[in-house]
Write a protein that holds these residues in place. Structure first.
Motif, PDB file in Angstrom:
ATOM      1  N   CYS A 111      26.554 -23.234  -4.557  1.00  0.00           N
ATOM      2  CA  CYS A 111      25.975 -21.893  -4.630  1.00  0.00           C
ATOM      3  C   CYS A 111      24.754 -21.922  -5.557  1.00  0.00           C
ATOM      4  O   CYS A 111      24.811 -22.453  -6.672  1.00  0.00           O
ATOM      5  N   GLU A 146      27.398 -17.265   2.756  1.00  0.00           N
ATOM      6  CA  GLU A 146      27.512 -16.464   1.537  1.00  0.00           C
ATOM      7  C   GLU A 146      28.590 -17.045   0.644  1.00  0.00           C
ATOM      8  O   GLU A 146      29.653 -17.451   1.116  1.00  0.00           O
ATOM      9  N   CYS A 147      28.321 -17.067  -0.670  1.00  0.00           N
ATOM     10  CA  CYS A 147      29.268 -17.637  -1.627  1.00  0.00           C
ATOM     11  C   CYS A 147      30.499 -16.744  -1.740  1.00  0.00           C
ATOM     12  O   CYS A 147      30.373 -15.541  -2.021  1.00  0.00           O
ATOM     13  N   CYS A 193      30.305 -14.263  -7.847  1.00  0.00           N
ATOM     14  CA  CYS A 193      29.266 -13.682  -6.986  1.00  0.00           C
ATOM     15  C   CYS A 193      29.696 -12.316  -6.462  1.00  0.00           C
ATOM     16  O   CYS A 193      28.877 -11.400  -6.324  1.00  0.00           O
ATOM     17  N   LYS A 244      24.896 -11.909  -3.059  1.00  0.00           N
ATOM     18  CA  LYS A 244      25.258 -12.792  -1.938  1.00  0.00           C
ATOM     19  C   LYS A 244      24.655 -14.172  -2.214  1.00  0.00           C
ATOM     20  O   LYS A 244      23.535 -14.472  -1.815  1.00  0.00           O
ATOM     21  N   ASN A 277      23.440 -17.718  -2.108  1.00  0.00           N
ATOM     22  CA  ASN A 277      23.033 -18.584  -0.995  1.00  0.00           C
ATOM     23  C   ASN A 277      23.675 -19.958  -1.162  1.00  0.00           C
ATOM     24  O   ASN A 277      23.569 -20.585  -2.213  1.00  0.00           O
TER      25      ASN A 277
END
Length: 743
Positions: free
Chosen positions: A178, A199-200, A205, A211, A213
């Motif tokens: 992430c 999305e993590c 998060c 969101k 990456n």
């Protein structure tokens, strides 16, 4: 059905792996695990027969392993993780070890306990694969016997491999990082296709409502070697009126690169469904395709170079090698049900043994494989001999002339069903690489298709320039062809060239062209008829005076012989050169020669008897093509004796075989000329003495010359006695040497 207790089954698996002992009383699987821990092995194969023989396991556990194999591979893998011993030998760390050390050190910092996707899956920690091998006691299934009821179960099937894909990497665990929180996310991949994460999913998060990456880390992900193959039913398993069925097989990890197109194999694996993808899924609806996930591969016939002789086989081969008559016994063990053809079988034996390939300093290659063409009248067992040789050879492809096209023999360009790329599909000659390709009905082939064989026979490659693909494929194969004369049967009123009806460019590439004519003879016809009736009554050949060798023993002996690379001693150079020169002169004297003699003939003789071409001065001195066959014959004969050097007897036998291949024609010529055997032998000896301008002739030399013409030692002795009585020559009482009396 009672509930399954997988924890209990895992304990049973641990107990089995820890305590199972082999026939010697050693802990079999603990020893294998130690090899795996020391990085000497990358796979662990669990034998189903060992599970069956283990006293503390019940039959229900064995049934569950057989019927739910995929799940139980995971259970055994978990048990192995707990039992894995510490390595006892040092080994260099690879990327996997370094990454795992780093992950274990940072594991407590970057792991969010609430998120299952952040837990490291056990697959990524493993540096080995687990396979469960089916029992070999029962008969393997044919492909059409594997029904839908076997899905998920461990099955064993046999077939021939028709296609293999390239080995590609298959993702097993995808690892993401992430960009925002820095956590490492793991995604297990269990199918051929998967949806990547974007999305993590970590708690940090989600709490920050960002969101994160995700970046796919290919270096940190785990990939497996993957190969797809197609196997087809064997011809003997196909019912009447049906076409052979095929099955897709998936090989993973250490099982890749174990099979090649043309191999006859026995596979054990898990029969599984696979859903269609893309547009095919819309058309198929609920129907799924099936495949076999391979667990083990067994070859029916090993390659010569892979043959490992066991203790009893080594002793048996050593005894055979010491036998003075091994050459005749090996030859007569080939197709003993077929009557006669002793010299043809000797030639086919030499085809199986072959000569070593030669590579000169400047990069020039000279083939060692022998090519033989059997041309004869209908009903002389040509096709049966071809089939038997293919069965004995570890790698063989059988095809017919009318059913083969040029691309079918060499190579075709096709679209790969997996990658949609244009790929080369090898034909019969490429599939028979390092083996034997048998072509029946050779004379029925179209001339354009037959020209595709020219390059294969001499250069042993297939050159392709089509569909944007320009390459050269290996086709190091020995060619065995069977053909009929031009008019179905050999017509004695026409010349041999008219009867054979094959172009000289192709004929010269055959080391031996064997003419087998069906001539009426009271004694031999009676003997053959009795032989055929006996075979039909008893389903075996009549007694040969010894026990014929099994094909497996023949393969073992030939594999041992092929490891020897004989050379021609310097003292034989002049003898071989003069013998070749004599054949050329003899052919030049006749108006209708029976053969087409070129430099290739000399190489054929050396191939049959055994040779080192760099020492043969005549190779560059004489133009033509018959020399090579001369050389190859000698090489194969020396190999059969396990000899490092070629003897004169090997060269003499090579010359005799070449002469005997046309024996039926010579016998007809003698009948036309009115010469009986005794008179012809006298003519041969007289001409030889005149040619060498000598009055003395040794008995060994005389026997060598008349045997090349197809006469026996008994006929020579009869001739010596008859002409000695006429005071034409004198015979030495002990050595039988000949001295002509000058009239």
């Amino acid at each position: 059905m009672k509930d399954l207790d997988f924890a209990r089954d895992k304990a049973l698996a641990k107990d089995f792996l820890s305590n199972f002992a082999d026939a010697c009383g050693e802990a079999k699987y603990i020893n294998i695990l130690q090899e795996v821990a020391n990085r000497k092995l990358r796979s662990l194969q669990i034998e189903l027969e060992d599970l069956f023989n283990y006293k503390d396991l019940d039959e229900d556990f064995l049934r569950r392993v057989t019927e739910n194999t995929r799940r139980y591979i995971g259970i055994f893998a978990d048990a192995i993780d707990e039992l894995m011993p510490e390595p006892t030998e040092a080994f260099p760390d690879d990327d996997h070890d370094i990454l795992m050390t780093q992950r274990s050190e940072e594991g407590t910092e970057n792991v969010d306990g609430t998120d299952p996707q952040q837990k490291m899956p056990p697959e990524i920690k493993r540096f080995y694969e687990v396979y469960i091998r089916a029992s070999s006691k029962e008969r393997p299934f044919t492909i059409r016997e594997v029904k839908a009821s076997y899905i998920g179960q461990l099955v064993r099937v046999s077939g021939i491999v028709t296609r293999c894909s390239d080995v590609k990497p298959l993702m097993q665990v995808a690892v993401y990082t992430c960009e925002d929180c820095g956590f490492e996310i793991y995604q297990e991949v269990t199918a051929r296709v998967f949806m990547p994460l974007f999305e993590c999913p970590s708690t940090r998060c989600r709490t920050n409502r960002t969101k994160g990456n995700l970046i796919l880390q290919l270096r940190a992900s785990k990939f497996l070697k993957f190969q797809e193959a197609k196997i087809q039913e064997l011809a003997e398993h196909v019912p009447k009126g049906h076409i052979p069925r095929t099955m897709t097989v998936h090989f993973r990890g250490e099982l890749t690169r174990k099979v090649a197109p043309g191999d006859v194999v026995e596979l054990s694996g898990i029969f599984l469904p696979i859903p269609y993808t893309g547009f095919r899924a819309m058309r198929a609806g609920l129907v799924a395709d099936t495949y076999l996930e391979a667990m083990s591969v067994t070859h029916f016939k090993k390659k010569y170079e892979e043959y490992e002789l066991k203790g009893d086989e080594e002793e048996q081969i050593a005894r055979l090698a010491e036998d003075g008559d091994i050459y005749n016994k090996l030859a007569r063990s080939l197709a003993p049900e077929i009557f006669g053809h002793e010299d043809v079988k000797k030639a086919l034996l030499l085809l199986l043994v072959g000569a070593p390939h030669r590579k000169l300093k400047d990069g020039m290659k000279i083939r060692g494989d022998l090519h033989i063409c059997l041309m004869g009248d209908p009903g002389v067992a040509k096709s049966q001999l071809l089939k038997h040789i293919i069965n004995v050879a570890p790698r063989g492809v059988y095809t017919t002339g009318r059913g083969s096209s040029g691309v079918g023999l060499t190579a075709a360009v096709q679209k790969d069903p997996v990658t949609n790329e244009m790929v080369l599909e090898g034909g019969a000659l490429v599939l028979a690489d390092m083996g034997i390709c048998a072509i029946d009905e050779f004379d029925k082939m179209d001339e354009l298709d037959r020209t595709a064989i020219h390059e294969v026979m001499e250069q042993q490659t297939v050159s392709i320039a089509k569909a944007g693909i320009t390459t050269s494929l290996n086709a190091r194969t020995a060619l065995l062809a069977a053909a009929n004369p031009a008019w179905g049967r050999y017509d004695m009123r026409r010349t041999p060239a008219e009867n054979i009806n094959l172009p000289p460019a192709l004929l010269s590439r055959f080391d031996l062209l064997w003419l087998i004519l069906d001539r009426a003879d009271m004694d031999s016809d009676l003997e053959m008829a009795r032989h055929v009736v006996y075979v039909h009554q008893n389903k075996e050949s009549p007694a040969l005076g010894f026990t014929p060798l099994e094909p497996s023993i023949l393969r073992a002996y030939i594999s041992a012989a092929r490891r020897i690379s004989p050379c021609v001693p310097k003292e034989l150079e002049e003898y071989i050169a003069s013998a070749y020169s004599g054949i050329r002169q003899e052919e030049a004297k006749t108006n209708t020669p029976h053969s087409y003699t070129t430099v290739r003939t000399l190489l054929s003789i050396l191939r049959i008897s055994a040779v080192w071409l760099g020492r043969v001065r005549v190779y560059h001195a004489i133009s033509g093509m018959l020399l090579p066959g001369f050389l190859d014959s000698s090489c194969a004969l020396a190999r059969l004796r396990f000899s490092e050097t070629v003897a004169q007897s090997d060269v003499d036998e090579a010359l005799r075989l070449m002469q005997m291949s046309k024996f039926s024609l010579y016998s007809d010529d003698r009948q036309k000329s009115g010469l009986d055997a005794i008179s012809d032998i006298y003519s041969i000896l007289r001409d030889e003495a005149a040619r060498s301008n000598r009055m003395d002739l040794s008995y060994a030399h005389a026997l060598n010359w008349i045997s090349r013409k197809g006469y026996s030692e008994a006929q020579l002795k009869e001739c010596l006695e008859e002409y000695a009585a006429l005071n034409v020559w004198q015979i030495h009482p002990n050595t039988f040497d000949i001295r002509f009396i000058d009239a």
